[in-house]
Design a protein around this motif. Structure first.
Motif, PDB file in Angstrom:
ATOM      1  N   ASN A   1       1.467   4.436  11.297  1.00 29.16           N
ATOM      2  CA  ASN A   1       1.159   3.134  11.895  1.00 29.16           C
ATOM      3  C   ASN A   1       1.828   1.990  11.147  1.00 29.16           C
ATOM      4  O   ASN A   1       1.351   0.840  11.182  1.00 29.16           O
ATOM      5  CB  ASN A   1      -0.356   2.901  11.943  1.00 29.16           C
ATOM      6  N   ALA A   2       2.956   2.282  10.481  1.00 29.50           N
ATOM      7  CA  ALA A   2       3.651   1.235   9.727  1.00 29.50           C
ATOM      8  C   ALA A   2       4.289   0.204  10.641  1.00 29.50           C
ATOM      9  O   ALA A   2       4.741  -0.850  10.153  1.00 29.50           O
ATOM     10  CB  ALA A   2       4.715   1.860   8.820  1.00 29.50           C
ATOM     11  N   GLU A   3       4.321   0.442  11.954  1.00 30.55           N
ATOM     12  CA  GLU A   3       4.952  -0.527  12.855  1.00 30.55           C
ATOM     13  C   GLU A   3       4.157  -1.830  12.958  1.00 30.55           C
ATOM     14  O   GLU A   3       4.700  -2.868  13.377  1.00 30.55           O
ATOM     15  CB  GLU A   3       5.104   0.088  14.256  1.00 30.55           C
ATOM     16  N   ILE A   4       2.884  -1.829  12.569  1.00 29.08           N
ATOM     17  CA  ILE A   4       2.107  -3.066  12.620  1.00 29.08           C
ATOM     18  C   ILE A   4       2.313  -3.922  11.374  1.00 29.08           C
ATOM     19  O   ILE A   4       1.831  -5.053  11.300  1.00 29.08           O
ATOM     20  CB  ILE A   4       0.607  -2.754  12.796  1.00 29.08           C
ATOM     21  N   VAL A   5       3.037  -3.396  10.386  1.00 31.40           N
ATOM     22  CA  VAL A   5       3.297  -4.123   9.143  1.00 31.40           C
ATOM     23  C   VAL A   5       4.624  -4.852   9.263  1.00 31.40           C
ATOM     24  O   VAL A   5       5.621  -4.283   9.719  1.00 31.40           O
ATOM     25  CB  VAL A   5       3.314  -3.161   7.932  1.00 31.40           C
ATOM     26  N   SER A   6       4.650  -6.133   8.875  1.00 31.67           N
ATOM     27  CA  SER A   6       5.877  -6.920   8.927  1.00 31.67           C
ATOM     28  C   SER A   6       6.822  -6.516   7.800  1.00 31.67           C
ATOM     29  O   SER A   6       6.404  -5.951   6.785  1.00 31.67           O
ATOM     30  CB  SER A   6       5.553  -8.418   8.824  1.00 31.67           C
ATOM     31  N   ARG A   7       8.110  -6.836   7.989  1.00 33.88           N
ATOM     32  CA  ARG A   7       9.096  -6.493   6.945  1.00 33.88           C
ATOM     33  C   ARG A   7       8.790  -7.256   5.648  1.00 33.88           C
ATOM     34  O   ARG A   7       8.898  -6.700   4.563  1.00 33.88           O
ATOM     35  CB  ARG A   7      10.509  -6.801   7.442  1.00 33.88           C
TER      36      ARG A   7
ATOM     37  N   GLU B   1      -1.366 -12.789  -1.415  1.00 26.09           N
ATOM     38  CA  GLU B   1      -1.223 -13.836  -0.426  1.00 26.09           C
ATOM     39  C   GLU B   1      -0.411 -13.306   0.751  1.00 26.09           C
ATOM     40  O   GLU B   1       0.481 -12.461   0.577  1.00 26.09           O
ATOM     41  CB  GLU B   1      -0.536 -15.063  -1.028  1.00 26.09           C
ATOM     42  N   ASP B   2      -0.739 -13.766   1.942  1.00 25.44           N
ATOM     43  CA  ASP B   2       0.018 -13.417   3.150  1.00 25.44           C
ATOM     44  C   ASP B   2       1.186 -14.387   3.271  1.00 25.44           C
ATOM     45  O   ASP B   2       1.036 -15.586   3.072  1.00 25.44           O
ATOM     46  CB  ASP B   2      -0.879 -13.514   4.382  1.00 25.44           C
ATOM     47  N   VAL B   3       2.384 -13.848   3.577  1.00 18.29           N
ATOM     48  CA  VAL B   3       3.591 -14.682   3.639  1.00 18.29           C
ATOM     49  C   VAL B   3       4.029 -14.915   5.079  1.00 18.29           C
ATOM     50  O   VAL B   3       5.212 -15.098   5.347  1.00 18.29           O
ATOM     51  CB  VAL B   3       4.729 -14.052   2.813  1.00 18.29           C
ATOM     52  N   GLY B   4       3.085 -14.931   6.013  1.00 13.61           N
ATOM     53  CA  GLY B   4       3.417 -15.215   7.398  1.00 13.61           C
ATOM     54  C   GLY B   4       3.659 -13.971   8.221  1.00 13.61           C
ATOM     55  O   GLY B   4       4.567 -13.957   9.072  1.00 13.61           O
ATOM     56  N   SER B   5       2.867 -12.934   7.989  1.00 13.97           N
ATOM     57  CA  SER B   5       3.045 -11.693   8.741  1.00 13.97           C
ATOM     58  C   SER B   5       2.606 -11.890  10.194  1.00 13.97           C
ATOM     59  O   SER B   5       1.848 -12.813  10.520  1.00 13.97           O
ATOM     60  CB  SER B   5       2.236 -10.564   8.089  1.00 13.97           C
ATOM     61  N   SER B   6       3.078 -10.980  11.056  1.00 18.56           N
ATOM     62  CA  SER B   6       2.757 -11.082  12.483  1.00 18.56           C
ATOM     63  C   SER B   6       1.305 -10.711  12.760  1.00 18.56           C
ATOM     64  O   SER B   6       0.638 -11.344  13.597  1.00 18.56           O
ATOM     65  CB  SER B   6       3.695 -10.175  13.292  1.00 18.56           C
ATOM     66  N   ASN B   7       0.780  -9.682  12.094  1.00 18.83           N
ATOM     67  CA  ASN B   7      -0.560  -9.186  12.388  1.00 18.83           C
ATOM     68  C   ASN B   7      -1.584  -9.531  11.307  1.00 18.83           C
ATOM     69  O   ASN B   7      -2.733  -9.098  11.391  1.00 18.83           O
ATOM     70  CB  ASN B   7      -0.523  -7.665  12.596  1.00 18.83           C
ATOM     71  N   GLY B   8      -1.195 -10.282  10.289  1.00 19.27           N
ATOM     72  CA  GLY B   8      -2.153 -10.786   9.322  1.00 19.27           C
ATOM     73  C   GLY B   8      -2.493  -9.795   8.221  1.00 19.27           C
ATOM     74  O   GLY B   8      -2.165  -8.608   8.276  1.00 19.27           O
ATOM     75  N   THR B   9      -3.170 -10.317   7.198  1.00 23.99           N
ATOM     76  CA  THR B   9      -3.661  -9.536   6.061  1.00 23.99           C
ATOM     77  C   THR B   9      -5.163  -9.743   5.959  1.00 23.99           C
ATOM     78  O   THR B   9      -5.648 -10.879   6.073  1.00 23.99           O
ATOM     79  CB  THR B   9      -2.979  -9.968   4.758  1.00 23.99           C
ATOM     80  N   TYR B  10      -5.902  -8.647   5.729  1.00 24.52           N
ATOM     81  CA  TYR B  10      -7.357  -8.705   5.701  1.00 24.52           C
ATOM     82  C   TYR B  10      -7.843  -8.170   4.341  1.00 24.52           C
ATOM     83  O   TYR B  10      -7.364  -7.131   3.867  1.00 24.52           O
ATOM     84  CB  TYR B  10      -7.974  -7.868   6.831  1.00 24.52           C
ATOM     85  N   ILE B  11      -8.774  -8.916   3.722  1.00 28.11           N
ATOM     86  CA  ILE B  11      -9.380  -8.512   2.458  1.00 28.11           C
ATOM     87  C   ILE B  11     -10.857  -8.247   2.728  1.00 28.11           C
ATOM     88  O   ILE B  11     -11.607  -9.157   3.100  1.00 28.11           O
ATOM     89  CB  ILE B  11      -9.234  -9.592   1.369  1.00 28.11           C
ATOM     90  N   ASN B  12     -11.252  -6.966   2.588  1.00 28.20           N
ATOM     91  CA  ASN B  12     -12.633  -6.566   2.852  1.00 28.20           C
ATOM     92  C   ASN B  12     -13.056  -7.005   4.257  1.00 28.20           C
ATOM     93  O   ASN B  12     -14.146  -7.570   4.468  1.00 28.20           O
ATOM     94  CB  ASN B  12     -13.589  -7.140   1.793  1.00 28.20           C
ATOM     95  N   ASN B  13     -12.139  -6.775   5.234  1.00 29.27           N
ATOM     96  CA  ASN B  13     -12.361  -7.070   6.648  1.00 29.27           C
ATOM     97  C   ASN B  13     -12.441  -8.562   6.955  1.00 29.27           C
ATOM     98  O   ASN B  13     -12.871  -8.947   8.052  1.00 29.27           O
ATOM     99  CB  ASN B  13     -13.629  -6.383   7.164  1.00 29.27           C
ATOM    100  N   ILE B  14     -12.024  -9.415   6.027  1.00 28.49           N
ATOM    101  CA  ILE B  14     -12.000 -10.870   6.251  1.00 28.49           C
ATOM    102  C   ILE B  14     -10.539 -11.304   6.259  1.00 28.49           C
ATOM    103  O   ILE B  14      -9.791 -10.990   5.333  1.00 28.49           O
ATOM    104  CB  ILE B  14     -12.774 -11.608   5.143  1.00 28.49           C
ATOM    105  N   PRO B  15     -10.092 -12.022   7.316  1.00 27.35           N
ATOM    106  CA  PRO B  15      -8.689 -12.442   7.373  1.00 27.35           C
ATOM    107  C   PRO B  15      -8.362 -13.420   6.248  1.00 27.35           C
ATOM    108  O   PRO B  15      -9.153 -14.303   5.909  1.00 27.35           O
ATOM    109  CB  PRO B  15      -8.566 -13.100   8.755  1.00 27.35           C
TER     110      PRO B  15
END
Length: 262
Positions: free
Chosen positions: A197-203, A218-232
């Protein structure tokens, strides 16, 4: 830096919530006198002391540090009265007056002899060795034995891929660790392209920054976001990683990692 009012954590400029406890941070403004960053509800500037409260029309804000100090006047100097010229001329013209003054002073050598006090006996050398102070005993002698220098142990940070239990070690010699997939712009330090499922991860998806003994993500502007303990994790905000934190790259918790320290 913006100090969190809940846990006193220092957050970077522009952060909207605390990186440590997620408490909303107070709004800030600039001091009109020195330009320092102050809270919007502050009464005085912590840098220059400028009064930030509104003043009545016609009055100017004054810096309390610039208010002149009233110095009390010094008392007049008092000079002694000069010696009259008549007394100076008398002593100069009659030098015997000084001799008579000396004769009027009793000679201490003509006084009745006083018995001598008891002669001071010279101290005798004691043969008893000095005893140590019982309150502060002397420390025991330590043999000069060479000991190896203590080596500081370097903590090792790791990411455990939840879906495959694969262990990835976070490089500790890099100021920024890039997480993503191969690309020509920012090559990843942690490549997740081999996981399912690596296709949901941005380059260029997220960054981890070591600072002392702490690690921030820190999130650097990914398409599908980064979640920490289920919190965006909002873009531009950092999160201090703690052992056991769950990091999900993208939605659905399909590419997840557990942060560990050893």
């Amino acid at each position: 830096m913006i100090v969190c009012p809940n846990c006193n954590h220092q957050n970077p400029e522009g952060a909207t919530q605390c990186e440590s406890c997620y408490t909303p941070l107070p709004t800030t403004t600039s001091c009109p006198n020195c330009g320092a960053t102050v809270q919007a509800d502050a009464s005085f500037c912590g840098q220059c002391g400028y009064n930030l409260l509104p003043t009545p029309e016609g009055e100017e804000n004054q810096n309390p540090d610039l208010i002149p100090t009233v110095v009390p006047p010094l008392p007049d100097l008092v000079f002694p009265d000069p010696i009259p010229d008549e007394e100076v001329a008398t002593v100069a013209s009659n030098p015997n007056s000084a001799v008579n003054l000396q004769k009027s002073t009793p000679d201490p050598s003509l006084a009745s002899p006083q018995p001598d006090p008891d002669p001071v006996q010279p101290p005798t050398q004691s043969t008893v060795p000095p005893q140590p102070d019982p309150i502060f005993p002397s420390p025991p002698a330590v043999a000069n034995v060479g000991t190896p220098a203590t080596q500081l142990q370097q903590q090792t940070a790791k990411l455990v891929h939840v879906q495959s239990q694969t262990l990835l070690e976070i490089p500790h010699n890099l100021p920024v660790i890039h997480i993503g997939k191969p690309n020509d712009l920012v090559p990843p330090d942690i490549d997740v392209s081999g996981f399912a499922n690596a296709e949901i991860v941005s380059r260029t998806h997220a960054n981890i920054r070591p600072e002392g003994d702490a690690y921030y993500i820190e999130d650097v502007g990914s398409s599908n976001g980064t979640y920490i303990n289920n919190i965006p994790l909002p873009k531009g905000n950092r999160h201090r990683l703690r052992p056991g934190d769950r990091i999900a790259l993208g939605k659905g918790d399909m590419v997840s990692f557990i942060f560990q320290l050893s």
